[in-house]
Scaffold this motif. Sequence first.
Motif, PDB file in Angstrom:
ATOM      1  N   SER A  77      14.701  -9.676  -6.563  1.00  0.00           N
ATOM      2  CA  SER A  77      14.388  -9.839  -5.136  1.00  0.00           C
ATOM      3  C   SER A  77      13.186  -8.970  -4.781  1.00  0.00           C
ATOM      4  O   SER A  77      12.922  -7.942  -5.412  1.00  0.00           O
ATOM      5  CB  SER A  77      15.592  -9.444  -4.275  1.00  0.00           C
ATOM      6  OG  SER A  77      15.816  -8.048  -4.373  1.00  0.00           O
ATOM      7  N   GLU A  78      12.457  -9.400  -3.776  1.00  0.00           N
ATOM      8  CA  GLU A  78      11.251  -8.668  -3.380  1.00  0.00           C
ATOM      9  C   GLU A  78      11.579  -7.232  -2.969  1.00  0.00           C
ATOM     10  O   GLU A  78      10.863  -6.296  -3.323  1.00  0.00           O
ATOM     11  CB  GLU A  78      10.547  -9.395  -2.231  1.00  0.00           C
ATOM     12  CG  GLU A  78       9.242  -8.742  -1.840  1.00  0.00           C
ATOM     13  CD  GLU A  78       8.458  -9.544  -0.810  1.00  0.00           C
ATOM     14  OE1 GLU A  78       7.539  -8.948  -0.224  1.00  0.00           O
ATOM     15  OE2 GLU A  78       8.742 -10.734  -0.604  1.00  0.00           O
ATOM     16  N   GLU A  83      11.158  -1.484  -4.365  1.00  0.00           N
ATOM     17  CA  GLU A  83      11.810  -0.197  -4.625  1.00  0.00           C
ATOM     18  C   GLU A  83      11.512   0.299  -6.043  1.00  0.00           C
ATOM     19  O   GLU A  83      11.209   1.472  -6.252  1.00  0.00           O
ATOM     20  CB  GLU A  83      13.318  -0.349  -4.422  1.00  0.00           C
ATOM     21  CG  GLU A  83      14.070   0.954  -4.447  1.00  0.00           C
ATOM     22  CD  GLU A  83      15.538   0.761  -4.122  1.00  0.00           C
ATOM     23  OE1 GLU A  83      16.374   1.294  -4.876  1.00  0.00           O
ATOM     24  OE2 GLU A  83      15.836   0.064  -3.125  1.00  0.00           O
ATOM     25  N   LEU A  84      11.564  -0.613  -7.014  1.00  0.00           N
ATOM     26  CA  LEU A  84      11.264  -0.235  -8.393  1.00  0.00           C
ATOM     27  C   LEU A  84       9.809   0.219  -8.534  1.00  0.00           C
ATOM     28  O   LEU A  84       9.515   1.170  -9.262  1.00  0.00           O
ATOM     29  CB  LEU A  84      11.535  -1.401  -9.347  1.00  0.00           C
ATOM     30  CG  LEU A  84      12.987  -1.831  -9.519  1.00  0.00           C
ATOM     31  CD1 LEU A  84      13.072  -3.047 -10.433  1.00  0.00           C
ATOM     32  CD2 LEU A  84      13.836  -0.696 -10.057  1.00  0.00           C
ATOM     33  N   MET A  85       8.900  -0.461  -7.839  1.00  0.00           N
ATOM     34  CA  MET A  85       7.481  -0.099  -7.926  1.00  0.00           C
ATOM     35  C   MET A  85       7.210   1.281  -7.340  1.00  0.00           C
ATOM     36  O   MET A  85       6.267   1.953  -7.749  1.00  0.00           O
ATOM     37  CB  MET A  85       6.609  -1.153  -7.239  1.00  0.00           C
ATOM     38  CG  MET A  85       6.489  -2.423  -8.057  1.00  0.00           C
ATOM     39  SD  MET A  85       5.240  -3.576  -7.445  1.00  0.00           S
ATOM     40  CE  MET A  85       5.798  -3.946  -5.821  1.00  0.00           C
ATOM     41  N   GLU A  86       8.035   1.720  -6.390  1.00  0.00           N
ATOM     42  CA  GLU A  86       7.869   3.052  -5.826  1.00  0.00           C
ATOM     43  C   GLU A  86       8.210   4.141  -6.846  1.00  0.00           C
ATOM     44  O   GLU A  86       7.679   5.233  -6.779  1.00  0.00           O
ATOM     45  CB  GLU A  86       8.749   3.224  -4.585  1.00  0.00           C
ATOM     46  CG  GLU A  86       8.257   2.469  -3.382  1.00  0.00           C
ATOM     47  CD  GLU A  86       9.169   2.643  -2.178  1.00  0.00           C
ATOM     48  OE1 GLU A  86       9.995   3.579  -2.178  1.00  0.00           O
ATOM     49  OE2 GLU A  86       9.053   1.838  -1.246  1.00  0.00           O
ATOM     50  N   GLU A 143      -0.833  -0.115  -6.418  1.00  0.00           N
ATOM     51  CA  GLU A 143      -1.432  -0.232  -5.090  1.00  0.00           C
ATOM     52  C   GLU A 143      -2.353  -1.452  -4.984  1.00  0.00           C
ATOM     53  O   GLU A 143      -2.311  -2.180  -3.999  1.00  0.00           O
ATOM     54  CB  GLU A 143      -2.233   1.040  -4.803  1.00  0.00           C
ATOM     55  CG  GLU A 143      -2.846   1.099  -3.426  1.00  0.00           C
ATOM     56  CD  GLU A 143      -3.589   2.405  -3.209  1.00  0.00           C
ATOM     57  OE1 GLU A 143      -4.749   2.332  -2.791  1.00  0.00           O
ATOM     58  OE2 GLU A 143      -3.020   3.474  -3.483  1.00  0.00           O
ATOM     59  N   ARG A 144      -3.152  -1.681  -5.996  1.00  0.00           N
ATOM     60  CA  ARG A 144      -4.130  -2.769  -5.948  1.00  0.00           C
ATOM     61  C   ARG A 144      -3.549  -4.135  -6.298  1.00  0.00           C
ATOM     62  O   ARG A 144      -4.149  -5.156  -5.980  1.00  0.00           O
ATOM     63  CB  ARG A 144      -5.293  -2.471  -6.895  1.00  0.00           C
ATOM     64  CG  ARG A 144      -6.137  -1.320  -6.431  1.00  0.00           C
ATOM     65  CD  ARG A 144      -7.300  -1.101  -7.335  1.00  0.00           C
ATOM     66  NE  ARG A 144      -8.085   0.030  -6.878  1.00  0.00           N
ATOM     67  CZ  ARG A 144      -9.001   0.632  -7.586  1.00  0.00           C
ATOM     68  NH1 ARG A 144      -9.277   0.210  -8.820  1.00  0.00           N
ATOM     69  NH2 ARG A 144      -9.662   1.649  -7.097  1.00  0.00           N
ATOM     70  N   ASN A 145      -2.426  -4.147  -7.005  1.00  0.00           N
ATOM     71  CA  ASN A 145      -1.900  -5.421  -7.519  1.00  0.00           C
ATOM     72  C   ASN A 145      -0.448  -5.666  -7.136  1.00  0.00           C
ATOM     73  O   ASN A 145       0.278  -6.339  -7.863  1.00  0.00           O
ATOM     74  CB  ASN A 145      -2.041  -5.444  -9.049  1.00  0.00           C
ATOM     75  CG  ASN A 145      -3.466  -5.285  -9.493  1.00  0.00           C
ATOM     76  OD1 ASN A 145      -4.268  -6.194  -9.360  1.00  0.00           O
ATOM     77  ND2 ASN A 145      -3.803  -4.110 -10.000  1.00  0.00           N
ATOM     78  N   GLU A 146      -0.031  -5.151  -6.005  1.00  0.00           N
ATOM     79  CA  GLU A 146       1.362  -5.267  -5.584  1.00  0.00           C
ATOM     80  C   GLU A 146       1.835  -6.719  -5.545  1.00  0.00           C
ATOM     81  O   GLU A 146       2.904  -7.054  -6.064  1.00  0.00           O
ATOM     82  CB  GLU A 146       1.530  -4.617  -4.211  1.00  0.00           C
ATOM     83  CG  GLU A 146       2.942  -4.651  -3.686  1.00  0.00           C
ATOM     84  CD  GLU A 146       3.058  -3.942  -2.354  1.00  0.00           C
ATOM     85  OE1 GLU A 146       3.599  -4.565  -1.420  1.00  0.00           O
ATOM     86  OE2 GLU A 146       2.616  -2.781  -2.244  1.00  0.00           O
TER      87      GLU A 146
END
Length: 183
Positions: A77-78, A83-86, A143-146
């Motif tokens: 899920s988005e 959350e994982l990307m953080e 940050e650039r490719n979220e």
Amino acid sequence: MGLQVCVVFLCGLLSLNVFVHGARQSQDIKCGACRALVDEMEWAISQIDPKKMIQTGSFRINPDGSQSIKEVPLARSEGNLLELMEEVCERMKDYGERVDPATQRKTYLRHTSRDGTSMDLSDVTLDSRVSASLKFACETIVERNEDEIIEFFSHETDNVKDRLCSQRTDLCDHALKIPHDEL
């Protein structure tokens, strides 16, 4: 006069060599961070129960009395991916650097196993500067490719490393030559 021209020429060659080496080193870090990011995201997603679902969509009632709600796996899920990307870039501290003796290209390997098994680290350099550089590169990539990261991980996709790190973001020009089990 001839000696001055020769000295200027040699200085120019030396500067070009330093520039090319620095550019390659920067690309190696960016590529390594992207590939490590993909590995860490895939591992984190695999740790979530695939049976867990989350409702997404609009909770408004349509004119016909229905709702536009659908269930998607929680792991992809988005909200979960955001959350994982953080947190993913914090795990770059678990990576070390290995230099290929033939090409002098740098690759980055996890030096801490997830399950406690011992790992062969004989040719891996552990350096806090490398970890800090990987973390910074990872944060920049996220940050650039979220949107691209969410797109690739929102459903199962083959060869995410190559597709995201080489084809979509162009961070790895040599990635197709790197074995897929290296990270």
